[in-house]
Design a protein around this motif. Structure first.
Motif, PDB file in Angstrom:
ATOM      1  N   GLU A   8       0.826  -1.206   0.000  1.00  0.00           N
ATOM      2  CA  GLU A   8       0.000   0.000   0.000  1.00  0.00           C
ATOM      3  C   GLU A   8       0.864   1.262   0.000  1.00  0.00           C
ATOM      4  O   GLU A   8       0.570   2.235  -0.695  1.00  0.00           O
ATOM      5  CB  GLU A   8      -0.948  -0.010   1.206  1.00  0.00           C
ATOM      6  CG  GLU A   8      -2.004  -1.107   1.138  1.00  0.00           C
ATOM      7  CD  GLU A   8      -2.779  -1.088  -0.172  1.00  0.00           C
ATOM      8  OE1 GLU A   8      -3.185   0.017  -0.618  1.00  0.00           O
ATOM      9  OE2 GLU A   8      -2.964  -2.157  -0.773  1.00  0.00           O
ATOM     10  N   SER A   9       1.938   1.224   0.784  1.00  0.00           N
ATOM     11  CA  SER A   9       2.833   2.379   0.837  1.00  0.00           C
ATOM     12  C   SER A   9       3.514   2.599  -0.523  1.00  0.00           C
ATOM     13  O   SER A   9       3.620   3.736  -1.001  1.00  0.00           O
ATOM     14  CB  SER A   9       3.900   2.157   1.916  1.00  0.00           C
ATOM     15  OG  SER A   9       4.833   3.216   1.935  1.00  0.00           O
ATOM     16  N   LYS A  11       2.383   1.656  -3.513  1.00  0.00           N
ATOM     17  CA  LYS A  11       1.405   2.121  -4.491  1.00  0.00           C
ATOM     18  C   LYS A  11       1.038   3.585  -4.264  1.00  0.00           C
ATOM     19  O   LYS A  11       0.899   4.364  -5.218  1.00  0.00           O
ATOM     20  CB  LYS A  11       0.154   1.245  -4.442  1.00  0.00           C
ATOM     21  CG  LYS A  11       0.350  -0.142  -5.019  1.00  0.00           C
ATOM     22  CD  LYS A  11      -0.968  -0.917  -5.053  1.00  0.00           C
ATOM     23  CE  LYS A  11      -0.793  -2.263  -5.740  1.00  0.00           C
ATOM     24  NZ  LYS A  11      -2.073  -3.021  -5.790  1.00  0.00           N
ATOM     25  N   LEU A  12       0.886   3.957  -3.006  1.00  0.00           N
ATOM     26  CA  LEU A  12       0.499   5.330  -2.687  1.00  0.00           C
ATOM     27  C   LEU A  12       1.556   6.321  -3.164  1.00  0.00           C
ATOM     28  O   LEU A  12       1.255   7.306  -3.855  1.00  0.00           O
ATOM     29  CB  LEU A  12       0.299   5.482  -1.175  1.00  0.00           C
ATOM     30  CG  LEU A  12      -0.014   6.904  -0.679  1.00  0.00           C
ATOM     31  CD1 LEU A  12      -1.359   7.380  -1.240  1.00  0.00           C
ATOM     32  CD2 LEU A  12      -0.023   6.960   0.842  1.00  0.00           C
ATOM     33  N   ASP A 106       0.721  -1.571 -10.012  1.00  0.00           N
ATOM     34  CA  ASP A 106       0.597  -3.028  -9.867  1.00  0.00           C
ATOM     35  C   ASP A 106       1.777  -3.746 -10.532  1.00  0.00           C
ATOM     36  O   ASP A 106       2.329  -4.706  -9.979  1.00  0.00           O
ATOM     37  CB  ASP A 106      -0.719  -3.520 -10.487  1.00  0.00           C
ATOM     38  CG  ASP A 106      -1.934  -3.132  -9.646  1.00  0.00           C
ATOM     39  OD1 ASP A 106      -1.767  -2.980  -8.416  1.00  0.00           O
ATOM     40  OD2 ASP A 106      -3.024  -2.985 -10.222  1.00  0.00           O
TER      41      ASP A 106
END
Length: 540
Positions: A8-9, A11-12, A106
């Motif tokens: 998540e980190s 991708k953010l 991704d």
């Protein structure tokens, strides 16, 4: 099974550093190189790769250098430095390229997963607290801490990485600060020139790069043992970096920077650094004001001969074998001169190839013709010098000098300032001026050219990049051309740092070397099917 990566980190933060859709990046000899304006996503991803590399190596420090190097200011690049101050392990270059070219967040995570699994990285291992880098978002995505080395030269960064990783060990490389670097160089230089006449002031063209800052500090550290006259030291002037100055300008144009026209006097020696101070080219004007260049080949010849002499005087020629590593760009006259004195190995262009080949000798001297190079002393050789019991005062002095050379030389990577002091030591001991050094051998006239082509990867080489295997038939046409010129030699290779194909040619006469280079370049343009209007006029 859920990923151990902080997905998540990643991708953010990846969303803040989008990859340009039509650009393909490639990690080459000098890392990723292209226009600075399109490197944002690469820097973010390199930060992640550096963090993973540190994880893989049990939290050891990894360096990250952002620099234009010898290129114009709008160009830029980023490269990774492994724990011993050497270049990134070759197998990781492929992963870095794949990660840099991942189209989406991704895809980026998938590429990182492949790296983690292939390299068997333990993502739960702790990070070493002094990881060197400047790519904060990349590290932030991985939860890593960083130590910012600030504005410094590429060689100093390599020095810091190795010093941090060897701190507190038997093989401590030095104090892990810039002050430690300057103290190490200046102290060893002073030891080596003790009792010798002080050399006249040395003019240094700093290429308006970071080397100007380092050279100023070094000048202060050397005191009255050597005066450095700094020119082209405008580090804050927009567009000044490597503009009509610097090592690459001198090597390619084979003339002094215009800014030194009213500075350099006949007989006075001078040298040029490149933008990040890892290349060095010497030169002088003779009594008639004619320019004479002393490039990496000349430096290798000077240094290798001096080290061999010290080894023989010390009585260690049976235990310490000295060798030289060159590339296809080495002048044919230099290769002949060196082969008459010691083993010479030719390898593909690129520091990683030279460095690894030099490690196979007790003392490995490597210099590219462009002025990038260093000298490597193997650990067994350092141990021999430490344990050896000289039987005469001459042997004792020679051993002391060899030990001091291991301290003076930055053995992590080519270092213009360290190499400069090495040259000055040899000139001092031999009482050489530029003319005497230059007379060791006479260079064959040569010419460098580069061709912009639609796809540099269509050009593939063998025999240490001295012969083309693709496109088919092109090498045969080059061979046919070369035979028409006395002392002729030419080769073509794709650049590892720019999207071009490079041409090198030499012959007995300068006019013939120029003509051969232009005609070979014309063959390259014709074969590549590039736009004829893009060919420089001298190629037509």
């Amino acid at each position: 099974m859920p990923s151990a990566l902080p997905v998540e980190s990643i991708k953010l933060l990846s969303g803040q550093h989008h990859k340009p859709s039509i650009i393909r990046f490639q990690y080459g000899t000098a890392g990723f190189r292209t226009t600075a304006s399109i490197l944002d996503s690469v820097l973010f991803r390199v930060g992640i790769v550096a963090a993973l590399r540190s994880k893989k190596l049990d939290g050891r420090t990894i360096g990250v250098m952002v620099t234009a190097s010898h290129n114009p200011e709008p160009d830029n690049g980023v490269k990774l430095v492994d724990p011993r101050g050497e270049m990134l392990e070759a197998s990781w270059e492929v992963h870095a390229t794949t990660i840099a070219n991942a189209s989406t967040a991704d895809d980026l995570v998938d590429a990182l997963e492949v790296l983690v699994q292939t390299a068997k990285i333990d993502l739960h291992a702790p990070f070493w607290p002094s990881l060197v880098a400047a790519l904060e978002d990349g590290f932030k995505a991985m939860g890593a801490t960083a130590r910012n080395a600030g504005v410094t030269t590429t060689p100093i960064l390599h020095y810091l990485v190795r010093s941090i990783n060897t701190k507190g060990t038997k093989y401590s490389y030095g104090e892990d600060t810039e002050a430690g670097y300057f103290a190490k160089l200046s102290t060893s230089y002073k030891k080596l020139v003790t009792g010798k006449a002080v050399q006249p002031p040395l003019v240094i063209d700093c290429a308006n790069g970071v080397g100007a800052l380092a050279a100023k500090t070094l000048n202060e550290s050397l005191g009255n043992t050597l005066e450095l006259v700094l020119e082209n030291a405008s580090t804050t002037t927009p567009g000044a970096l490597n503009n009509a100055c610097g090592a690459d300008f001198v090597k390619v144009s084979q003339k002094i920077p215009p800014s030194l026209a009213n500075v350099l006097q006949p007989g006075q020696r001078a040298c040029s650094l490149d933008g990040d101070a890892d290349r060095l080219i010497y030169y002088y004007l003779d009594d008639r004001g004619a320019f004479h260049m002393l490039d990496g080949d000349k430096i290798a010849a000077l240094v290798a001969a001096f080290i061999i002499e010290l080894v023989k005087v010390a009585g260690l020629e049976e235990k310490i074998k000295v060798g030289v590593v060159q590339t296809a760009y080495a002048n044919g006259a230099s290769t002949k001169y060196l082969q008459e004195r010691l083993p010479v190995k030719c390898v593909s262009t690129g520091v990683k190839h030279l460095h690894h080949a030099a490690e196979r000798y007790n003392v490995g001297v490597y210099f590219e013709a462009n002025g990038h190079g260093t000298v490597l002393f193997s650990q067994p050789t350092v141990d021999i010098l430490a344990e050896y019991q000289p039987s005469t005062p001459a042997q004792s002095r020679a051993v002391e000098h060899l030990v001091s050379l291991t301290e003076l030389i930055n053995q992590t990577v080519g270092d213009a300032l360290s190499d400069m002091l090495l040259v000055e030591v040899v000139l001092t001991h031999k009482s050489y001026r530029g003319e005497e050094w230059d007379s060791l051998y006479v260079d064959l006239p040569n010419r460098l050219a580069k061709c912009s082509v639609p796809d540099r990867n269509a050009f593939k080489t063998e025999d240490a990049e001295r012969r083309l295997v693709s496109p088919p038939g092109l090498q045969a046409r080059i061979d046919e051309l070369v035979l028409r010129y006395q002392g002729g030699r030419s080769f073509v290779r794709p650049s590892g740092t720019e999207d071009v194909v490079r041409v090198y040619a030499e012959a007995s006469l300068k006019s013939q070397a120029d003509e051969l280079a232009m005609r070979v370049a014309g063959l390259v343009y014709d074969e590549a099917g590039g736009d004829p209007t893009s060919r420089p006029k001298e190629f037509l």
